[in-house]
Design a protein around this motif. Structure first.
Motif, PDB file in Angstrom:
ATOM      1  N   PHE A 199      27.992  22.323  34.470  1.00  0.00           N
ATOM      2  CA  PHE A 199      28.598  21.496  33.754  1.00  0.00           C
ATOM      3  C   PHE A 199      28.461  20.130  33.382  1.00  0.00           C
ATOM      4  CE2 PHE A 199      31.075  24.770  36.306  1.00  0.00           C
ATOM      5  CZ  PHE A 199      31.944  25.432  35.641  1.00  0.00           C
ATOM      6  N   ASP A 214      30.930  15.799  30.156  1.00  0.00           N
ATOM      7  CA  ASP A 214      32.129  16.140  29.131  1.00  0.00           C
ATOM      8  C   ASP A 214      32.839  17.626  29.328  1.00  0.00           C
ATOM      9  OD1 ASP A 214      31.577  14.342  27.626  1.00  0.00           O
ATOM     10  OD2 ASP A 214      30.757  15.005  26.107  1.00  0.00           O
ATOM     11  N   ASP A 215      32.079  18.655  29.892  1.00  0.00           N
ATOM     12  CA  ASP A 215      32.918  19.874  30.108  1.00  0.00           C
ATOM     13  C   ASP A 215      33.844  19.713  31.225  1.00  0.00           C
ATOM     14  OD1 ASP A 215      31.136  21.632  28.658  1.00  0.00           O
ATOM     15  OD2 ASP A 215      29.621  21.733  30.022  1.00  0.00           O
ATOM     16  N   VAL A 216      33.536  18.923  32.356  1.00  0.00           N
ATOM     17  CA  VAL A 216      34.354  18.430  33.484  1.00  0.00           C
ATOM     18  C   VAL A 216      35.724  17.936  32.721  1.00  0.00           C
ATOM     19  CG1 VAL A 216      34.845  17.266  35.432  1.00  0.00           C
ATOM     20  CG2 VAL A 216      32.782  18.572  34.904  1.00  0.00           C
ATOM     21  N   GLY A 255      36.796  18.237  29.672  1.00  0.00           N
ATOM     22  CA  GLY A 255      37.606  18.826  28.777  1.00  0.00           C
ATOM     23  C   GLY A 255      38.503  19.746  30.089  1.00  0.00           C
ATOM     24  N   LEU A 256      37.817  20.346  30.869  1.00  0.00           N
ATOM     25  CA  LEU A 256      38.465  21.047  31.974  1.00  0.00           C
ATOM     26  C   LEU A 256      39.823  20.508  32.428  1.00  0.00           C
ATOM     27  CD1 LEU A 256      35.677  23.094  33.400  1.00  0.00           C
ATOM     28  CD2 LEU A 256      37.407  23.922  32.037  1.00  0.00           C
ATOM     29  N   LEU A 291      41.520  19.098  18.583  1.00  0.00           N
ATOM     30  CA  LEU A 291      40.081  18.759  18.944  1.00  0.00           C
ATOM     31  C   LEU A 291      39.025  19.176  18.044  1.00  0.00           C
ATOM     32  CD1 LEU A 291      40.224  19.301  22.954  1.00  0.00           C
ATOM     33  CD2 LEU A 291      40.175  17.234  21.830  1.00  0.00           C
ATOM     34  N   ASN A 335      34.131  22.181  23.685  1.00  0.00           N
ATOM     35  CA  ASN A 335      33.723  22.346  25.136  1.00  0.00           C
ATOM     36  C   ASN A 335      33.601  23.917  25.442  1.00  0.00           C
ATOM     37  OD1 ASN A 335      34.039  22.729  27.909  1.00  0.00           O
ATOM     38  ND2 ASN A 335      34.516  20.517  27.968  1.00  0.00           N
ATOM     39  N   ARG A 336      32.611  24.264  25.696  1.00  0.00           N
ATOM     40  CA  ARG A 336      32.145  25.697  25.892  1.00  0.00           C
ATOM     41  C   ARG A 336      32.991  26.423  27.060  1.00  0.00           C
ATOM     42  NH1 ARG A 336      27.414  27.064  29.309  1.00  0.00           N
ATOM     43  NH2 ARG A 336      27.388  24.642  29.440  1.00  0.00           N
ATOM     44  N   HIS A 337      33.445  25.491  28.007  1.00  0.00           N
ATOM     45  CA  HIS A 337      33.858  26.118  29.213  1.00  0.00           C
ATOM     46  C   HIS A 337      35.435  26.261  29.044  1.00  0.00           C
ATOM     47  CE1 HIS A 337      30.340  24.799  31.446  1.00  0.00           C
ATOM     48  NE2 HIS A 337      30.558  26.034  31.870  1.00  0.00           N
ATOM     49  N   VAL A 338      35.934  25.268  27.859  1.00  0.00           N
ATOM     50  CA  VAL A 338      37.418  25.175  27.558  1.00  0.00           C
ATOM     51  C   VAL A 338      37.613  26.096  26.748  1.00  0.00           C
ATOM     52  CG1 VAL A 338      39.000  23.939  26.487  1.00  0.00           C
ATOM     53  CG2 VAL A 338      37.637  22.602  28.056  1.00  0.00           C
TER      54      VAL A 338
END
Lengths: 221, 221
Positions: free
Chosen positions: A77, A80-82, A84-85, B99, B149-152
């Motif tokens: 992660f 930015d990933d964090v 977004g989550l 987004l 955001n990949r994970h999102v």
DNA sequence: GGTCAATGGATTGCATACAACTACTTGGAC
DNA sequence: GTCCAAGTAGTTGTATGCAATCCATTGACC
């Protein structure tokens, strides 16, 4: 409690799945590292078959990434990933709380209170962030599970899981930790009063504070 | 396009997974029916192993339900389930659009326009709701995939999938269908203008209108 | 010396065989 | 006629073997 709790009873039934997931959640399997099927099979003591099923589930849940004919690696992660989550959680979880709180049983509230107290005890003893993360996941999981809609619950669990893993090992300041614990206590109070709107507001506060504590400011995105 | 599009390239790589999912999405496998591994294996022409992997993935995505030692059955959606899923979509999808729109490429916009036109053509010809559902899923999928955001994106796809399946076979009035097509066209316009807020507002309108058309009024919950 | 092709090792993907469990049916006793 | 129990068919869970694919190393050629 040998695995990361999810309040879904069958989850820990498949021990291979549960063990691999707890290895990821605990950091025993580092982010980005490759997961070799034979290695995991030997370590857990089963054949490759249940390992493969576990990896498939974990991939669908967003905790590992599969590359065809190349294998699986633990997701990593970026900041930015964090961020977004956390944004997604800030949008969803308060809503789930609003729905679930009016439906909570006395037992549910008691369980929430117990989890909150156990977390405070862990913080007071000053350690074991991994255990804290598991307790925290269980605490939040109760609200999601009881939101009154099976499909919404599973969908939100899927949103939550990567967030929990990503956030497990972030370091919080003592102040941020204390504040987080206060939020939990207030959530228990709101749940005990069956006041969904109060709980919703507290949860939103809780998540936005956590986003800040994790260093993921909204303006960075 | 033989399977339900997800814009995730490897998804249709595992043909067993893709085929089972399209069978569910098309209604060939009815909601609530049991999925026998040997039956599916014979029908698709592979062994039980890839079938089991497909069922595991589908279970993690919330499209089938697994009972240990008893097998898998296609999920069924009560009216309340559908209402809850629409609520969740109304909560997150506008945000994802906000987004993603500023980041869309010209190719993305062109693809959105093409999908919108194809959907209008299907409606004009007056049929094939299953094909329409697939196109619709692809249309909405673009916004989610490009949210930055990949994970999102993966988490939100998981939220979307049951909603898409649940909504595929609902019957819409001619007026509701026409209105839905207009929303799509307006989304394309907002995307072409790279106006995220406009697109966000249209998407929210689009989903709430669909919720109403599906007979899932918020007051029923 | 650098680049490209071939070969070997390692790993995943799939098929099959067997074990464990579930659910149903059938038989008997009350 | 009803209830309980044992047996049996059917299904899932797991282990293992083999084929296909990918990656790295090595060798030859330019």
């Amino acid at each position: 409690m040998d695995t990361l709790p999810t309040a879904s009873p069958e989850a820990s039934g498949d021990s291979a799945y549960g063990q691999v997931r707890s290895m990821i959640a605990s950091g025993e399997l580092a982010a980005g590292s490759w997961l070799r099927e034979t290695t995991l099979a030997d370590r857990i003591g089963v054949s490759r078959t249940p390992i493969r099923e576990a990896l498939n589930r974990l991939a669908a849940e967003g905790l590992v990434e599969l590359s065809r004919n190349k294998g699986a690696q633990v997701v990593s992660f970026s900041p930015d990933d964090v961020a977004g989550l956390y944004d997604v959680r800030a949008g969803f979880e308060p809503h789930a709380v609003l729905l679930s709180v009016p439906q909570l049983t006395d037992d549910d509230v008691a369980e929430l209170a117990a989890l909150s107290e156990r977390m405070e005890a862990v913080v007071a003893e000053g350690g074991d962030l991994a255990g804290l993360g598991a307790l925290n996941a269980a605490f939040h999981g109760i609200f999601i599970e009881r939101c009154g809609n099976r499909h919404v619950a599973t969908a939100l669990q899927t949103v939550m899981r990567p967030a929990v893993v990503a956030h497990t090992f972030r370091r919080y300041s003592a102040e941020a930790l204390r504040r987080s614990m206060q939020h939990h206590a207030e959530l228990v109070a709101a749940a005990a009063a069956r006041d969904g709107e109060w709980a919703e507001a507290v949860m939103r506060t809780h998540i936005l504070a956590a986003r800040n504590a994790a260093g993921a400011h909204p303006s960075t995105r």
